[in-house]
Structure formats: C-alpha cells, structure tokens
Design a protein around this motif. Structure first.
Motif, PDB file in Angstrom:
ATOM      1  N   MET A  57      11.961  13.961   4.003  1.00 61.52           N
ATOM      2  CA  MET A  57      11.950  12.992   2.908  1.00 61.52           C
ATOM      3  C   MET A  57      13.247  13.081   2.107  1.00 61.52           C
ATOM      4  SD  MET A  57       9.099  12.687  -0.110  1.00 61.52           S
ATOM      5  CE  MET A  57       9.443  11.821  -1.628  1.00 61.52           C
ATOM      6  N   GLY A  58      13.757  11.936   1.670  1.00 59.71           N
ATOM      7  CA  GLY A  58      14.960  11.902   0.854  1.00 59.71           C
ATOM      8  C   GLY A  58      14.645  12.089  -0.615  1.00 59.71           C
ATOM      9  N   SER A  59      15.668  12.299  -1.408  1.00 64.09           N
ATOM     10  CA  SER A  59      15.503  12.503  -2.855  1.00 64.09           C
ATOM     11  C   SER A  59      15.843  11.213  -3.588  1.00 64.09           C
ATOM     12  CB  SER A  59      16.404  13.650  -3.334  1.00 64.09           C
ATOM     13  OG  SER A  59      16.074  14.850  -2.668  1.00 64.09           O
TER      14      SER A  59
ATOM     15  N   LYS B  17       5.403  12.878  -2.110  1.00 65.39           N
ATOM     16  CA  LYS B  17       5.854  13.806  -1.082  1.00 65.39           C
ATOM     17  C   LYS B  17       4.777  14.066  -0.029  1.00 65.39           C
ATOM     18  CE  LYS B  17       8.042  18.294  -0.358  1.00 65.39           C
ATOM     19  NZ  LYS B  17       8.595  19.514  -0.996  1.00 65.39           N
ATOM     20  N   GLU B  18       3.579  14.387  -0.459  1.00 61.28           N
ATOM     21  CA  GLU B  18       2.508  14.656   0.503  1.00 61.28           C
ATOM     22  C   GLU B  18       2.193  13.415   1.328  1.00 61.28           C
ATOM     23  OE1 GLU B  18      -0.924  16.311  -1.321  1.00 61.28           O
ATOM     24  OE2 GLU B  18       0.096  18.144  -1.981  1.00 61.28           O
ATOM     25  N   TYR B  19       2.217  12.273   0.680  1.00 61.98           N
ATOM     26  CA  TYR B  19       1.939  11.011   1.380  1.00 61.98           C
ATOM     27  C   TYR B  19       3.006  10.743   2.437  1.00 61.98           C
ATOM     28  CZ  TYR B  19       0.813   6.053   2.050  1.00 61.98           C
ATOM     29  OH  TYR B  19       0.474   4.839   2.583  1.00 61.98           O
TER      30      TYR B  19
ATOM     31  N   GLU C 273       2.424  12.842   5.475  1.00 62.91           N
ATOM     32  CA  GLU C 273       1.217  12.377   6.160  1.00 62.91           C
ATOM     33  C   GLU C 273       1.535  11.161   7.022  1.00 62.91           C
ATOM     34  OE1 GLU C 273      -3.057  10.234   5.092  1.00 62.91           O
ATOM     35  OE2 GLU C 273      -1.978  11.340   3.530  1.00 62.91           O
ATOM     36  N   ILE C 274       2.269  10.222   6.460  1.00 63.14           N
ATOM     37  CA  ILE C 274       2.647   9.012   7.207  1.00 63.14           C
ATOM     38  C   ILE C 274       3.614   9.362   8.333  1.00 63.14           C
ATOM     39  CG2 ILE C 274       3.790   6.775   7.046  1.00 63.14           C
ATOM     40  CD1 ILE C 274       0.987   6.910   5.796  1.00 63.14           C
ATOM     41  N   ARG C 275       4.557  10.263   8.072  1.00 59.31           N
ATOM     42  CA  ARG C 275       5.504  10.661   9.117  1.00 59.31           C
ATOM     43  C   ARG C 275       4.775  11.234  10.322  1.00 59.31           C
ATOM     44  NH1 ARG C 275      10.042  15.425   8.866  1.00 59.31           N
ATOM     45  NH2 ARG C 275       8.197  16.646   9.405  1.00 59.31           N
ATOM     46  N   GLY C 276       3.712  11.984  10.086  1.00 65.60           N
ATOM     47  CA  GLY C 276       2.953  12.575  11.181  1.00 65.60           C
ATOM     48  C   GLY C 276       2.243  11.553  12.042  1.00 65.60           C
ATOM     49  N   GLN C 277       2.075  10.351  11.537  1.00 67.77           N
ATOM     50  CA  GLN C 277       1.404   9.300  12.299  1.00 67.77           C
ATOM     51  C   GLN C 277       2.373   8.483  13.149  1.00 67.77           C
ATOM     52  OE1 GLN C 277      -0.751   6.855   9.498  1.00 67.77           O
ATOM     53  NE2 GLN C 277      -1.610   8.615   8.442  1.00 67.77           N
ATOM     54  N   GLN C 278       3.674   8.662  12.935  1.00 65.65           N
ATOM     55  CA  GLN C 278       4.664   7.773  13.538  1.00 65.65           C
ATOM     56  C   GLN C 278       5.321   8.422  14.748  1.00 65.65           C
ATOM     57  OE1 GLN C 278       4.582   4.846  12.537  1.00 65.65           O
ATOM     58  NE2 GLN C 278       6.461   3.744  12.897  1.00 65.65           N
ATOM     59  N   ALA C 279       4.595   8.475  15.854  1.00 64.98           N
ATOM     60  CA  ALA C 279       5.151   8.966  17.112  1.00 64.98           C
ATOM     61  C   ALA C 279       5.472   7.776  17.994  1.00 64.98           C
ATOM     62  CB  ALA C 279       4.162   9.889  17.812  1.00 64.98           C
TER      63      ALA C 279
ATOM     64  N   ILE D 229       0.839  -1.201   0.000  1.00 64.41           N
ATOM     65  CA  ILE D 229       0.000   0.000   0.000  1.00 64.41           C
ATOM     66  C   ILE D 229       0.873   1.250   0.000  1.00 64.41           C
ATOM     67  CG2 ILE D 229      -1.720   1.313   1.314  1.00 64.41           C
ATOM     68  CD1 ILE D 229      -2.756  -1.395   2.369  1.00 64.41           C
ATOM     69  N   HIS D 230       1.913   1.255   0.837  1.00 62.21           N
ATOM     70  CA  HIS D 230       2.828   2.404   0.874  1.00 62.21           C
ATOM     71  C   HIS D 230       3.579   2.554  -0.448  1.00 62.21           C
ATOM     72  CE1 HIS D 230       1.989   3.217   5.005  1.00 62.21           C
ATOM     73  NE2 HIS D 230       2.525   2.091   5.454  1.00 62.21           N
ATOM     74  N   ARG D 231       3.984   1.429  -1.025  1.00 63.94           N
ATOM     75  CA  ARG D 231       4.730   1.487  -2.284  1.00 63.94           C
ATOM     76  C   ARG D 231       3.892   2.140  -3.379  1.00 63.94           C
ATOM     77  NH1 ARG D 231       5.266  -0.713  -7.048  1.00 63.94           N
ATOM     78  NH2 ARG D 231       3.421  -2.015  -6.744  1.00 63.94           N
ATOM     79  N   VAL D 232       2.637   1.772  -3.446  1.00 71.11           N
ATOM     80  CA  VAL D 232       1.757   2.289  -4.487  1.00 71.11           C
ATOM     81  C   VAL D 232       1.459   3.772  -4.289  1.00 71.11           C
ATOM     82  CG1 VAL D 232      -0.584   2.138  -5.439  1.00 71.11           C
ATOM     83  CG2 VAL D 232       0.719   0.038  -4.966  1.00 71.11           C
TER      84      VAL D 232
END
Length: 288
Positions: A152-154, A99-101, A104-110, A92-95
């Motif tokens: 996020m990396g490039s 950048k916005e995604y 969004e995911i980073r904000g969930q990972q506390a 699901i993450h791969r698909v």
C-alpha cells in the motif's frame, strides 16, 4: 452500443502506470503521423497515446487496443461497456479504504490463467482500479504465481473514484476493439499505409536497478525485443506507419539502426534509490 453519459473533461488515462507517456506527449506530437485511419496499440498500459489521439481533431476511425495482461484488458472492457456499474463498485472501495481493507482486497486479486467467468468482471475491474490508485507508486507487479504483490502507498486522499474521468474514457472507447493478445498478432491486421501502430513495450533494462520485468508472470527479455523489432520491420515493409518507444541504449539503437531514431527527454520516477531518479533520455523510433 450503450448510451454514454457526457463528461465535462477530456479523455486521458484513468490509471496510474509505470512508464506512462502522459508527460511525453508534447514531445511526441510532432512525430505522430499526420494521416491514418486505423490505430493499433499492442502494449496498452495507461493508454496515454490512444486518449491523446482521440482528443485531437482527427481521431482514428477505428482503434485496436491490446495487452497480454488479462486484468488490464478486463478493466478497459468494463469502462467501455458498463462504466456506471463500475463507478458503483468503486464507490464501495472509496468508502471502505483503510490499510486492513487494502490488503484484504489485494489478497483477492490473483491474475487468472483463463478469461474471467461472467459475473465477476466488474468486481475484478473495480478491485484493479482501487489497488492501482492506492498501491505504492501506482506500480503493477505480479509474482511468479500471478498474484498482485505491491504494498500500500502512503496517500492521504487517493483519487479512487473520478466519475467524470471514467465517463470520458468510456466515451472514447466505444469504437475500440479491446483484446488480450500478444504484440505479434498485429502483423495479421495492420497491412496498409492507412494503419498506424504504436509499440510501447517493457523497456530494455539499462542498469541492474531498472530491470522491472514483473509486469506479468512472464518477462520481456532480449529475444522478445528482437522479435518485436522483426514485427516492426515487417509492418514497415508494408508501409504501415509504425512508432516505438524504448530505452536509449546501444542495444536498442543497434536493433533499429535502419529506421529513424529520435531522442526524447524523460524522467525516471520509479527507483529504490531516490538519487537515481531524475532526467534520462529515451528513444522514439519511427518507420516514416
């Protein structure tokens, strides 16, 4: 025990990890103990030494893998216990990667203060791996509140999902105990010459730019390095085989002056200034 899918590749680290030992394994090989039964690794990280030992012709009978990072331990447990479901979540993450995604995911990972509630462990593990594969330099860093805060990396095509690699890792972890523990608990378990302990702590900083201590909300300071040396010495007195990697600096060499100190050639990849990346030396300390 779950039925494991055979993988065509040998087990190796499935996470990018600052200070990972994959590139140093060839130098470590002759310094590893020839005979032991039980393996302990309290600063697990990417697990390069563990996977290397497992891939050899004489892997440990049992392995005890530990780290204080709850997110990391959760990932290893999910890879061991339910790798196919983890792969499904990663797809699901791969698909959806963009950048916005990512943010969004980073904000969930506390990072939590207590162990995770049943039901979201796989989702957390998949987020961790996704962020690890797509963040800048694969760097794991938390702020004072325990929030993952790496940008996020490039990458044009980050390797978010590698089923063969995850299945190989899962197979190698089947007989491993995986716990969220401090390094000091090792003294309660490793007691004989049949035990081998490898310590890969946060390195003692040798410059202002090398003070990377935000692996978790706490830091690993000089007092912690001394406590680790004391634990090393306690184990050595029991004839436990102990190996430790760290910075090549007067403080560390002085701490371990009673043991064998080997010089290792390494490369520094993480520095804000490109001119300060490159070849350095590290030490590998052994009790045997």
């Amino acid at each position: 025990m779950l039925t494991q899918i055979k993988s065509p590749c040998a087990p190796r680290p499935f996470l990018k990890w600052a200070g990972g030992k994959t590139q140093l394994l060839q130098q470590y090989q002759d310094l590893l103990p020839k005979r032991f039964e039980n393996y302990y690794e309290p600063f697990l990280g990417g697990g390069a030494v563990f996977f290397n030992l497992y891939a050899t012709t004489n892997p440990p009978v049992t392995s005890f893998l530990m780290d204080i990072n709850l997110e990391l331990i959760n990932v290893y447990r999910c890879v061991r216990d339910d790798v196919q479901s983890l792969i499904d979540h990663l797809e699901i993450h791969r698909v959806n990667h963009a950048k916005e995604y990512y943010y969004e995911i980073r904000g969930q990972q506390a990072c939590p203060d207590v162990w995770f509630e049943n039901g979201n462990n796989l989702e957390r593990a998949a987020r961790f791996i996704y962020l690890n594969k797509t963040c800048f330099n694969g760097l794991y860093r938390e702020n004072s509140k325990g929030h993952f805060n790496v940008p996020m990396g490039s990458y044009k095509n980050p390797p978010i999902l590698d089923p063969d690699l995850l299945n190989a890792a899962s197979a190698s972890l089947q007989n491993a105990s995986i716990e969220a523990q401090s390094f000091e608990v090792i003294a309660e378990h490793a007691t004989t010459a049949k035990d081998f302990v490898y310590f890969d702590p946060p390195y003692f900083p040798i410059s202002d730019t090398s003070k990377f201590t935000s692996y978790s909300r706490g830091s690993f300071n000089m007092e912690d390095q001394i406590r680790l040396r004391d634990t090393f010495a306690t184990l050595a007195k029991r004839r436990v085989k102990v190996m430790l990697s760290n910075s090549d600096c007067p403080f560390i060499r002085d701490l371990y002056q009673d043991f064998k100190i080997h010089t290792i050639q390494a490369s520094r990849h993480i520095n804000s200034k490109a001119s300060k990346r490159g070849k350095i030396t590290e030490v590998l300390v052994t009790s045997y």
